[in-house]
Scaffold this active site. Sequence first.
Site: not given
Length: 401
Positions: A127, A204, A229-230, A376
């Site tokens: 990322f 991660d 927050y995902k 995605r």
Amino acid sequence: MTTAAELDAADPLARFRDRFVGADTDLVYFDGNSLGRPVAATAGRLAAFVEQDWGGRLIRGWDEQWMGLPTTLGDDLARICLGAAAGQTAVGDSTTVWLYKLMRAAVDHAVRTDAARTEIVIDTDNFPTDRYVAEGIAAERGLTLRWIDVDTSAGVTADQLREAVGERTALVVLNHVAYRSAWLADAPELTRICHDAGALVLWDLCHSAGAVPVALDEWDADLAVGCTYKYLNGGPGSPAFGYVNARLHGELTQPIQGWMGHADPFLMGPGYAPAPGIRRFISGTPPILGMVAMRDMLDLVEEAGIEAIRAKSVALTSYAVELADATLPEVTLASPRDPALRGGHVTLHHERMREVTAMLWERDVIPDYRDPGGLRIGLSPLSTSFDEVERGVAAVAEALR
């Protein structure tokens, strides 16, 4: 092919969908791996917090609960989602800040232990924030980055990692689930490879926490960072978390020495003395409001069970792949086809996907776009139905044509 209606009727987690704001609308949400829907109960929890905890208790709230919240909430998160014993996880700060603190602490420890360890190993499709932080720390500490060049439709393999690590490796930074392809890393094996080379490893967990089972203690992971927050539905900007294996608590020096990580925060003395355990890795005043919203989703994850959530995730992404195979012949799958190698999202590749994504957003179908040419589909298991997947993939086909 089994119909969406049949899959929804057989879904043991279908009852959870009604507990999310907006899940009963016609909007198709394919971006739960970027920002989860709010849990309906959270509105009442936040209102009660403002009126009772903040408004009623005022400054007393710090002594009564808030000072300990980063670690008590961290322990709950660790138990429910991370496969980690208590005392190793804290909530607070952003993902970027946690990455900096733990990467910097790890490389400083490695160099103190063995001055020859001057390399950080990281892959080219990690990322962006992870790569940027690693670049900054390497420049700051006079270290070298060793890059693993990976297939953007897959991720780091054991053979690639074995080639990259060695006696110069201080730290390896890996994504458990690749943000672009959803490649699910073999975390136990990759951790063993790092340790065999004498290096520390930082995982991660941003695209796995809350959707894919994690077993940090069983893996013997050194360090981990993730956002909330995902799949943990904490809301935009909700605080991240950091994990430090207990065997490293007395070994690592945290680089952002703030008053909340002091052994006695209210001593206000002239020098810094780190708190024992995970608390030494806390820096500034924790974002209490940002932690409140996490509680409801953690309760739902615990009620449903992370293994059942993973099973629903596999079923949802597999259905999306089936539909794409059947209705989108012009599209290439840019994620692993084997669900055992895939996290909670699917990426479909076509040169027009940036344009398609913009069209879909106007129609209340919300995927996201990742270069090159990747649409995605992020499927949050507790809030997403199979019917939603079917309608969304049909909308992609219509937009392409």
